[in-house]
Design a protein around this motif. Structure first.
Motif, PDB file in Angstrom:
ATOM      1  N   PHE A 126      -6.887   3.962  -0.909  1.00  0.00           N
ATOM      2  CA  PHE A 126      -7.356   3.493  -2.213  1.00  0.00           C
ATOM      3  C   PHE A 126      -6.178   2.927  -2.999  1.00  0.00           C
ATOM      4  O   PHE A 126      -6.254   1.815  -3.551  1.00  0.00           O
ATOM      5  N   ILE A 127      -5.090   3.676  -3.051  1.00  0.00           N
ATOM      6  CA  ILE A 127      -3.899   3.209  -3.762  1.00  0.00           C
ATOM      7  C   ILE A 127      -3.345   1.947  -3.102  1.00  0.00           C
ATOM      8  O   ILE A 127      -2.950   0.988  -3.784  1.00  0.00           O
ATOM      9  N   LYS A 128      -3.341   1.923  -1.784  1.00  0.00           N
ATOM     10  CA  LYS A 128      -2.844   0.733  -1.078  1.00  0.00           C
ATOM     11  C   LYS A 128      -3.649  -0.503  -1.459  1.00  0.00           C
ATOM     12  O   LYS A 128      -3.078  -1.547  -1.814  1.00  0.00           O
ATOM     13  N   GLU A 129      -4.967  -0.421  -1.365  1.00  0.00           N
ATOM     14  CA  GLU A 129      -5.797  -1.591  -1.655  1.00  0.00           C
ATOM     15  C   GLU A 129      -5.749  -1.964  -3.125  1.00  0.00           C
ATOM     16  O   GLU A 129      -5.779  -3.147  -3.470  1.00  0.00           O
ATOM     17  N   ALA A 130      -5.647  -0.965  -3.997  1.00  0.00           N
ATOM     18  CA  ALA A 130      -5.484  -1.272  -5.414  1.00  0.00           C
ATOM     19  C   ALA A 130      -4.179  -2.033  -5.634  1.00  0.00           C
ATOM     20  O   ALA A 130      -4.136  -3.017  -6.385  1.00  0.00           O
ATOM     21  N   GLY A 131      -3.125  -1.604  -4.973  1.00  0.00           N
ATOM     22  CA  GLY A 131      -1.847  -2.296  -5.089  1.00  0.00           C
ATOM     23  C   GLY A 131      -1.899  -3.719  -4.564  1.00  0.00           C
ATOM     24  O   GLY A 131      -1.219  -4.613  -5.076  1.00  0.00           O
ATOM     25  N   ARG A 132      -2.712  -3.946  -3.566  1.00  0.00           N
ATOM     26  CA  ARG A 132      -2.861  -5.286  -3.001  1.00  0.00           C
ATOM     27  C   ARG A 132      -3.763  -6.170  -3.844  1.00  0.00           C
ATOM     28  O   ARG A 132      -3.520  -7.374  -3.979  1.00  0.00           O
ATOM     29  N   GLN A 133      -4.816  -5.601  -4.428  1.00  0.00           N
ATOM     30  CA  GLN A 133      -5.885  -6.421  -4.971  1.00  0.00           C
ATOM     31  C   GLN A 133      -6.057  -6.358  -6.493  1.00  0.00           C
ATOM     32  O   GLN A 133      -6.794  -7.173  -7.051  1.00  0.00           O
ATOM     33  N   LEU A 134      -5.401  -5.428  -7.186  1.00  0.00           N
ATOM     34  CA  LEU A 134      -5.537  -5.366  -8.640  1.00  0.00           C
ATOM     35  C   LEU A 134      -4.804  -6.521  -9.315  1.00  0.00           C
ATOM     36  O   LEU A 134      -3.807  -7.035  -8.802  1.00  0.00           O
ATOM     37  N   ASN A 135      -5.304  -6.878 -10.502  1.00  0.00           N
ATOM     38  CA  ASN A 135      -4.575  -7.795 -11.369  1.00  0.00           C
ATOM     39  C   ASN A 135      -3.246  -7.193 -11.786  1.00  0.00           C
ATOM     40  O   ASN A 135      -3.104  -5.967 -11.879  1.00  0.00           O
ATOM     41  N   ASP A 136      -2.264  -8.036 -12.074  1.00  0.00           N
ATOM     42  CA  ASP A 136      -1.035  -7.563 -12.691  1.00  0.00           C
ATOM     43  C   ASP A 136      -1.388  -6.853 -13.994  1.00  0.00           C
ATOM     44  O   ASP A 136      -2.317  -7.250 -14.711  1.00  0.00           O
ATOM     45  N   GLY A 137      -0.638  -5.788 -14.309  1.00  0.00           N
ATOM     46  CA  GLY A 137      -0.941  -4.993 -15.490  1.00  0.00           C
ATOM     47  C   GLY A 137      -2.086  -4.026 -15.279  1.00  0.00           C
ATOM     48  O   GLY A 137      -2.591  -3.449 -16.245  1.00  0.00           O
ATOM     49  N   GLY A 138      -2.491  -3.831 -14.034  1.00  0.00           N
ATOM     50  CA  GLY A 138      -3.613  -2.960 -13.723  1.00  0.00           C
ATOM     51  C   GLY A 138      -3.269  -1.484 -13.839  1.00  0.00           C
ATOM     52  O   GLY A 138      -2.122  -1.098 -14.083  1.00  0.00           O
ATOM     53  N   LYS A 139      -4.293  -0.669 -13.637  1.00  0.00           N
ATOM     54  CA  LYS A 139      -4.144   0.789 -13.731  1.00  0.00           C
ATOM     55  C   LYS A 139      -4.817   1.433 -12.530  1.00  0.00           C
ATOM     56  O   LYS A 139      -5.937   1.059 -12.166  1.00  0.00           O
ATOM     57  N   ILE A 140      -4.141   2.409 -11.926  1.00  0.00           N
ATOM     58  CA  ILE A 140      -4.680   3.168 -10.798  1.00  0.00           C
ATOM     59  C   ILE A 140      -4.658   4.639 -11.194  1.00  0.00           C
ATOM     60  O   ILE A 140      -3.606   5.173 -11.558  1.00  0.00           O
TER      61      ILE A 140
END
Length: 251
Positions: A126-140
């Motif tokens: 989940f963290i990996k894909e969020a890091g790949r696919q979130l907008n800059d300035g995102g939150k995990i």
């Protein structure tokens, strides 16, 4: 939630159909967000549809997505499908978890594998894909457990399966910092949901209540605002595990 606007943001909530995940989905919509609601199985579909209806009633766009997130391929597809439906994701919240209360000497290999697949492997990817696919300035944001700071019996595979998430969180906070993506974990105390009661005797429930402020279990309503805070004004917090448990335990 007052003053914490998510207007125009796209939020993905893994296990976002019911209990804490459902409330986080609803609160995100009330704060102005569009919400991708993940659910794991057909049995949860009715609750997912109720949550979707609440999201839309609050004025947000919503989408239902399903899949076994112990599969890295399914996890990648979840983020891709959420972005296709709503637009690129800004905030990713993982509430996936499985509890087992069982002595070590009675725990089977299959139980161990299942607990670590759901609580650790899914969290990692989940963290990996969020890091790949979130907008800059995102939150995990990942939900873990106050048992990470407890010294107790019976929960070896639950606390053990959640504990690596702290290390995933810290590493990701450093690795994603250049893109201003914050990464945090929230550790509730024993929560007043069916997730908890199936593992405990009435006597142990009363003991757990006695350890927290006000003699009560953690409520989902206590945790959802913390998630919203981390996704808004709390953006400067990163790499942390926040123990939100009414004084149930501390390091």
């Amino acid at each position: 939630m007052t003053g914490q606007s998510l207007e125009g943001k796209n939020v993905l909530v893994a296990a976002g159909a019911k209990n804490l995940g459902g409330l986080i989905s609803r609160r995100a919509a009330e704060a102005g967000a569009n919400v991708a609601i993940h659910y794991n199985s057909g049995s949860t579909r009715p609750q997912a549809e109720e949550t979707l209806a609440a999201v839309e009633s609050a004025g947000g766009r919503g989408v239902l997505l399903t899949g076994d997130l112990t599969s890295p391929e399914a996890m990648a597809a979840l983020f891709t499908d959420a972005a296709a439906a709503l637009g690129r994701i800004d905030i990713a919240v993982n509430t996936i978890g499985k509890v087992l209360r069982k002595p070590i000497v009675e725990t089977t290999e299959d139980e161990y594998d299942s607990m670590f697949d759901i609580n650790a492997k899914a969290a990692y990817f989940f963290i990996k894909e969020a890091g790949r696919q979130l907008n800059d300035g995102g939150k995990i944001i990942t939900i873990v457990t106050a048992l990470l700071a407890a010294f107790t019996d019976g929960y070896s595979t639950y606390a053990g399966g959640k504990s690596p998430v702290e290390h995933f969180t810290r590493a990701a906070a450093k690795e994603f910092a250049e893109r201003r993506i914050s990464v945090n974990a929230v550790a509730p105390g024993p929560m007043d949901t069916p997730f908890f009661y199936g593992q405990e005797t009435p006597e142990r429930v009363e003991f757990h209540k006695s350890q927290a402020m006000g003699g009560q279990l953690t409520r989902i309503e206590d945790i959802a605002p913390i998630v919203t805070f981390l996704a808004t004004e709390g953006w400067w917090i990163t790499g942390q595990t926040i123990f939100a448990n009414g004084g149930y335990t501390t390091r």
